[in-house]
Design a protein around this motif. Structure first.
Motif, PDB file in Angstrom:
ATOM      1  N   VAL A 231      40.026  18.673  10.869  1.00 54.60           N
ATOM      2  CA  VAL A 231      38.780  18.204  11.470  1.00 54.60           C
ATOM      3  C   VAL A 231      39.057  16.882  12.163  1.00 54.60           C
ATOM      4  O   VAL A 231      39.443  15.896  11.523  1.00 54.60           O
ATOM      5  CB  VAL A 231      37.674  18.032  10.404  1.00 54.60           C
ATOM      6  N   PRO A 247      34.748  12.454  10.846  1.00 53.94           N
ATOM      7  CA  PRO A 247      35.267  13.755  10.426  1.00 53.94           C
ATOM      8  C   PRO A 247      35.008  14.048   8.944  1.00 53.94           C
ATOM      9  O   PRO A 247      35.091  15.199   8.534  1.00 53.94           O
ATOM     10  CB  PRO A 247      36.768  13.632  10.715  1.00 53.94           C
ATOM     11  N   SER A 251      33.433  17.390   7.771  1.00 51.84           N
ATOM     12  CA  SER A 251      34.118  18.194   6.757  1.00 51.84           C
ATOM     13  C   SER A 251      33.150  18.640   5.661  1.00 51.84           C
ATOM     14  O   SER A 251      33.211  19.786   5.186  1.00 51.84           O
ATOM     15  CB  SER A 251      35.270  17.398   6.140  1.00 51.84           C
ATOM     16  N   ALA A 322      31.609  21.609  12.989  1.00 56.09           N
ATOM     17  CA  ALA A 322      32.179  20.352  13.494  1.00 56.09           C
ATOM     18  C   ALA A 322      31.556  19.976  14.839  1.00 56.09           C
ATOM     19  O   ALA A 322      31.242  18.804  15.083  1.00 56.09           O
ATOM     20  CB  ALA A 322      33.694  20.498  13.634  1.00 56.09           C
ATOM     21  N   ALA A 329      37.309  21.145  15.186  1.00 53.64           N
ATOM     22  CA  ALA A 329      38.013  21.692  14.017  1.00 53.64           C
ATOM     23  C   ALA A 329      38.956  22.792  14.459  1.00 53.64           C
ATOM     24  O   ALA A 329      38.593  23.648  15.276  1.00 53.64           O
ATOM     25  CB  ALA A 329      37.016  22.225  12.993  1.00 53.64           C
TER      26      ALA A 329
END
Length: 435
Positions: A231, A247, A251, A322, A329
């Motif tokens: 990610v 990120p 995630s 994402a 991602a």
């Protein structure tokens, strides 16, 4: 064997079915032959347990096996899939070829069991010094198959067919950057000259009492695929999250959304499935939002179409979750072992044979097992049957003892004679030597 948790097999194994052995006559000399070799099997097991070796590094183990097989007068091939050993026994009469398989590798586990032959071995695994232990019982598999080989050699004139003894490295998975195991043995021509008409394997488990055999028809053990999701965001100070793309939050969104694959997007009435995350790696300080987070996990299924569908859905969810937060991602899936499927006709034939050895009440049908086994590759090539042997002392509760892969994993050696006799009788029946 690869496991999903230390509770391997415990939840389902005692949902048993009873099979009649009334139609099966005793195999000639199977019990007597096993009694003659039992002390050797225990001695081999203790030696191998004291000298475990990691996947693709089973050099001493293969030498022990090779020496024994050659002493029996067998045709022996070494070096297949790095350290594998294969031997052929030619029966006295024409007939099919059957394969009998044992895996040889140990695990990067430091033993805590108080035994006079406990492992003190160490090696390097993923750049770290680790203890090495036969924490999954592969030492017993090797010793038992060595015993079966000796039994069958003694009655080879009565065999209507031949036997391929397969001593396989790296069932637990080859080291990073290497190939190994059943898949590599097949790639290197294990079945190229002559494919077995049937193949059999056996695995010890602490989740059943000593001498109990677990055998299931059809899908028995799950497929296994690993995945990595990277990610990517944009680094910023933790006090100014609006200055970058986080990120870590992306995630979290991915992890939560992936849970809907099993709960909402696949038909779990068809077959169960599991998607689990095993690690999250990203960031180093409390006040720095990192550029990147890595997620790793595993997929377990019992149906090939469902397996493929889950892989597609996983990648789609990661990408879209994402994207909604401004991150990207990338999903990589590392294919693992296929579903282990026991041939129904073979199982139907061998159930009463096994019951004749252990007794009707000692043969059970376990539930589906979400652990994975690379015996599955052989069973894709030819009809296969894989069964389990309980090794927990009868005065212990299997649900309370250490499971396979534990540093406290313990084998009741009185179970080994059951395994040797069972596999001997299965082989004799397959080759028409049962009367």
């Amino acid at each position: 064997m690869r496991l999903t948790s230390l509770a391997f097999l415990l939840a389902s194994v005692f949902a048993s079915s009873v099979y009649s052995s009334s139609t099966v006559a005793s195999v000639p000399n199977a019990a007597e032959l096993t009694a003659q070799v039992e002390s050797k099997v225990i001695a081999w097991r203790r030696d191998l347990h004291q000298h475990p070796e990691l996947s693709n590094r089973e050099f001493r183990t293969s030498k022990v096996i090779e020496k024994h097989l050659k002493s029996l007068g067998l045709e022996v091939q070494t070096g297949i899939a790095h350290t594998g050993v294969v031997a052929i026994l030619k029966g006295g009469k024409p007939g099919p070829l059957i394969g009998l398989r044992a895996d040889m590798d140990a695990l990067p586990v430091t033993e805590v069991v108080d035994l006079p032959f406990a492992s003190k071995a160490t090696d390097t695994y993923r750049g770290q010094k680790v203890g090495v232990m036969h924490a999954c019982g592969h030492d017993t598999h090797v010793a038992m198959l060595m015993g079966v080989a000796e039994n069958l050699v003694k009655v080879k004139d009565s065999l209507a067919g031949d036997v391929m003894f397969i001593f396989q490295p790296a069932e637990e998975g080859a080291p990073e950057g290497e190939q190994g195991g059943a898949e590599l043995m097949l790639k290197e021509g294990l079945f190229a000259k002559r494919k077995p008409d049937q193949v059999f394997g056996m695995h010890v488990t602490s989740s059943m009492p000593t001498g109990v055999i677990g055998l299931r028809s059809g899908p028995a053990m799950a497929s296994e695929d690993s995945f990595t999701i990277k990610v990517m965001g944009r680094q910023t100070h933790g006090s100014r999250p609006w200055g970058g793309v986080d990120p870590i939050v992306a995630s979290a969104q991915i992890i939560n959304s992936v849970q809907t694959i099993i709960s909402r997007q696949v038909d779990i009435t068809k077959a169960p499935a599991v998607v689990s995350f095993g690690a999250i790696n990203g960031g180093i300080r409390s006040n720095i939002i990192p550029d990147e987070v890595e997620l790793i996990g595993t997929i377990r299924t019992f149906d090939q179409d469902m397996r493929a569908d889950i892989k597609v859905k996983l990648a789609e969810i990661a990408t879209n979750a994402a994207k909604t937060l401004g991150a990207t991602a990338v999903t990589e899936i590392q294919p693992g072992y296929p579903v282990t499927v026991n041939n129904p006709e073979l199982v139907s034939k061998m159930r009463p044979v096994i019951a004749s050895v252990v007794g009707d009440n000692m043969l059970i049908e376990p539930g589906l097992i979400t652990g994975a086994e690379d015996f599955s590759y052989y069973a894709l090539e030819t009809p296969g049957m894989f069964f389990f042997l309980g090794v927990t002392p009868t005065d212990k509760d299997p649900s309370q003892v250490a499971s396979n892969h534990s540093p406290a994993f313990y084998v009741d050696e009185s179970a080994l004679k059951v395994g040797v006799q069972t596999m001997t009788q299965v082989a004799l029946t397959a080759l028409g030597a049962a009367q």
